[in-house]
Every structure is written in C-alpha cells, then in structure tokens.
Design a protein around this motif. Structure first.
Motif, PDB file in Angstrom:
ATOM      1  N   TYR A 188      11.222 -13.539  24.936  1.00 43.13           N
ATOM      2  CA  TYR A 188      11.724 -13.847  23.592  1.00 43.13           C
ATOM      3  C   TYR A 188      11.650 -12.568  22.770  1.00 43.13           C
ATOM      4  O   TYR A 188      10.584 -11.955  22.627  1.00 43.13           O
ATOM      5  CB  TYR A 188      10.881 -14.944  22.948  1.00 43.13           C
ATOM      6  CG  TYR A 188      11.347 -15.372  21.583  1.00 43.13           C
ATOM      7  CD1 TYR A 188      12.403 -16.261  21.423  1.00 43.13           C
ATOM      8  CD2 TYR A 188      10.710 -14.887  20.433  1.00 43.13           C
ATOM      9  CE1 TYR A 188      12.830 -16.651  20.162  1.00 43.13           C
ATOM     10  CE2 TYR A 188      11.122 -15.276  19.176  1.00 43.13           C
ATOM     11  CZ  TYR A 188      12.186 -16.154  19.041  1.00 43.13           C
ATOM     12  OH  TYR A 188      12.603 -16.550  17.780  1.00 43.13           O
ATOM     13  N   PHE A 189      12.817 -12.144  22.219  1.00 44.79           N
ATOM     14  CA  PHE A 189      12.867 -10.887  21.483  1.00 44.79           C
ATOM     15  C   PHE A 189      13.961 -10.966  20.415  1.00 44.79           C
ATOM     16  O   PHE A 189      15.067 -11.441  20.678  1.00 44.79           O
ATOM     17  CB  PHE A 189      13.149  -9.716  22.432  1.00 44.79           C
ATOM     18  CG  PHE A 189      13.320  -8.399  21.747  1.00 44.79           C
ATOM     19  CD1 PHE A 189      12.217  -7.714  21.247  1.00 44.79           C
ATOM     20  CD2 PHE A 189      14.582  -7.836  21.572  1.00 44.79           C
ATOM     21  CE1 PHE A 189      12.372  -6.487  20.600  1.00 44.79           C
ATOM     22  CE2 PHE A 189      14.746  -6.621  20.929  1.00 44.79           C
ATOM     23  CZ  PHE A 189      13.630  -5.947  20.441  1.00 44.79           C
ATOM     24  N   ASP A 190      13.599 -10.526  19.230  1.00 43.85           N
ATOM     25  CA  ASP A 190      14.551 -10.464  18.117  1.00 43.85           C
ATOM     26  C   ASP A 190      15.186 -11.827  17.835  1.00 43.85           C
ATOM     27  O   ASP A 190      16.377 -11.941  17.550  1.00 43.85           O
ATOM     28  CB  ASP A 190      15.629  -9.428  18.412  1.00 43.85           C
ATOM     29  CG  ASP A 190      16.422  -9.011  17.168  1.00 43.85           C
ATOM     30  OD1 ASP A 190      15.883  -9.187  16.055  1.00 43.85           O
ATOM     31  OD2 ASP A 190      17.568  -8.535  17.331  1.00 43.85           O
ATOM     32  N   GLY A 191      14.364 -12.872  17.978  1.00 44.14           N
ATOM     33  CA  GLY A 191      14.816 -14.210  17.640  1.00 44.14           C
ATOM     34  C   GLY A 191      15.638 -14.901  18.710  1.00 44.14           C
ATOM     35  O   GLY A 191      16.197 -15.982  18.458  1.00 44.14           O
ATOM     36  N   HIS A 192      15.712 -14.332  19.915  1.00 45.07           N
ATOM     37  CA  HIS A 192      16.525 -14.928  20.974  1.00 45.07           C
ATOM     38  C   HIS A 192      15.770 -14.880  22.308  1.00 45.07           C
ATOM     39  O   HIS A 192      14.993 -13.959  22.566  1.00 45.07           O
ATOM     40  CB  HIS A 192      17.860 -14.186  21.119  1.00 45.07           C
ATOM     41  CG  HIS A 192      18.686 -14.182  19.875  1.00 45.07           C
ATOM     42  ND1 HIS A 192      19.438 -15.272  19.465  1.00 45.07           N
ATOM     43  CD2 HIS A 192      18.857 -13.219  18.919  1.00 45.07           C
ATOM     44  CE1 HIS A 192      20.058 -14.984  18.339  1.00 45.07           C
ATOM     45  NE2 HIS A 192      19.727 -13.747  17.980  1.00 45.07           N
TER      46      HIS A 192
END
Length: 309
Positions: free
Chosen positions: A69-73
C-alpha cells in the motif's frame, strides 16, 4: 503567591511536553496465523505529535522490499483483494504466496520524530493433503521392510499414523519390538517381517489445521523363502554361463584363435642333432637345408619335457 508564580512557567512547560508525543507505531499482534483462503488482519496503530494526516505505507519484506500500500493505493497483486481501515491492513483469501513479514510505516513530517514502523509476520496454514504412501506388495520372511508416508504441502508439517487392516498401529514402548514408527518422517520399519505382518496397510497425515487425510490402503504379503526355486534359478544361470563360454571358445577355435601354431619356435630336448626347430620345419616332407640330418630311432624318442613355447 510569589513562589507559586515562579513555578508556573515550569508547570506549563511540563504540560506542553506531556501533550507533545512524537509519532509512535504499534500492533496488537506481531504474529498472525490464518488458514489458507481465509482473511488475514494485520493491525497497525499510530499516534502523532502534530501531523494530522501522516503518510501510511505497507511493505512486504523478502529478497526485495515490495510495496503493498503506497500513496493511497494498493499495488499488485493486492489491488482487488485488500482493504485498509486507519492503518490496519486486511488481506482477503490469502495463499502461501502471501506468507511472510510485513511492515507498517507511518511518516509524519510535522512531528519531531517523523517516522515510525512496526512489523507483522503472516503465516498461512495449510491443512493435510492425501499423503503419498510407498507400501511394498510383498517381502520374504526375516527381511527388513520399510513403509513410507509423506505429505509435502501441509503447514505446519504433518505427523503420521499407520494402520493395519483399519486398526491403528501404536508406537512400541519396549526396545525388543519388531517394528519402529517415526511419526515425524512417516516411516514404519519392520526389523524382520513374519507371516503375521501380512495385511492391508494405510497411512494418515494430520497437523491440527484441517481434517486428517489418509492414503488408499495397499495389501502386503509376507511369504517364506522358496529355497528350491532359488537353487533352480542358480542352476539356470550357471548353465547359461557355461553355454556362452562354450560357444565362445568354439568360435575362437574355429577362427584360428586357439590351438594352432604358425611360424612359432619351440625346443625339443631329446632330439639329437637339432636343439631348436620350428613348427614350419616339422610340417615339411623334405629338409633341403640339412642333408646330413639323420632322424632318431622311433624307440629312442621319449617325451620327457614339455615344449617351451
């Protein structure tokens, strides 16, 4: 009053320090165990000092660190089977490929301590599969026999039990037992089988995750050694070897490899007048090279020594 006023700034400073907590990250469960194809909840809780919108990241550790999970995605392969609430991660229908160590990272740039993290280890449990059983169909009395059972897929590793004619074979409790059972390796070993060991054998694998699984039973027959058949087989083998050697010798003789002398010299100690002759000379009807040679009388010729080739 004057003394109280002197301590007031220090009290206010202490209150401010107690309210100013740098980012902290924790989990309610560092080790998570779930069965295969069920959901896994990886908890992550945080508290910041000032930053109300910290950055939340989840990573999976392996040979390389990969983003979950990274940058909201969510990243592959979790896009359509994962969700996040706060910082707690839920993986849906996990498989063995999802097992491993995960890391929750909270980044708060406005705090005095801007980064915090915690780790969660996910173990995916796999129930027993039908084990592979190696059971001989027969053996001779007095011989050593091993029956093998193995399940390569169960997690945690399975333990094994053996059955004869649908009855559990219990591990022996005395040193003079005629058999041994290793519940970890799945090996049933007979030191010296007897006719009483004849029967149908099967093995069961279990690991406490799912229902036990058993392989299909197979019949093993123990018989006495047939001495007459063994002797007959030995006679046949010896006869075949004799025939092969005889035929080989005949062919070698026929092709001139045995029993013929061509141009080879040898000695005859009892032939007066000639100490050394050749095989070619013996086959001549006339001797043109030595006209003075007188053959010895027949009765004087005695073979006292072997020819020296």
């Amino acid at each position: 009053m004057e003394g109280t006023s002197l301590y007031l700034p220090f009290v206010i400073l202490l209150m401010q320090c107690s309210l100013s907590v740098p980012v902290t990250v924790s989990t309610s469960q560092h080790k998570v165990e779930v069965q295969e194809f069920s959901d896994a909840v990886l908890s992550c809780m945080f508290q910041t000092e000032k930053d109300q919108n910290p950055r939340i990241e989840w990573k999976k550790k392996g040979k390389d660190v990969s983003f979950v999970y990274f940058d909201g995605h969510f990243r592959a392969p979790f896009q359509h089977r994962a969700k996040i609430e706060g910082a707690t991660l839920t993986l849906q229908k996990v498989t063995q490929e999802d097992a491993g160590e995960y890391r929750c990272e909270i980044s708060a740039p406005l705090d005095s301590v801007s980064l915090g993290e915690t780790n969660v280890v996910l173990t995916v449990l796999v129930p027993p599969q039908i084990p592979s059983c190696d059971i001989p169909s027969g053996a001779a009395t007095g011989s050593e026999v091993q029956l093998r059972c193995r399940d390569q897929q169960s997690i945690p590793p399975a333990t094994y039990s053996w059955f004869k004619d649908s009855q559990l074979i219990r591990p022996p409790h005395h040193a003079n037992a005629t058999y041994l059972i290793n519940s970890r390796t799945g090996i049933l070993k007979f030191k010296a089988v007897s006719k009483e060991d004849t029967g149908q054998y099967s093995c069961q694998a279990s690991n406490g995750v799912g229902p036990p699984k058993k392989c299909e039973g197979k019949h093993m027959t123990i018989e006495d050694v047939n001495v007459s058949a063994t002797v007959a087989a030995a006679v046949v083998v010896v006869s075949l070897v004799a025939v092969v050697l005889g035929c080989g010798g005949y062919l070698m003789y026929r092709n001139g490899l045995l029993g013929r002398h061509r141009g080879r010299s040898f000695w005859i100690s009892q032939c007066p007048g000639a100490a050394h002759i050749s095989s070619q000379t013996l086959h001549r009807t006339e001797d043109t090279s030595n006209v003075n040679y007188i053959p010895p009388p027949q009765e004087d010729f005695k073979h006292t020594q072997s020819f020296m080739l």
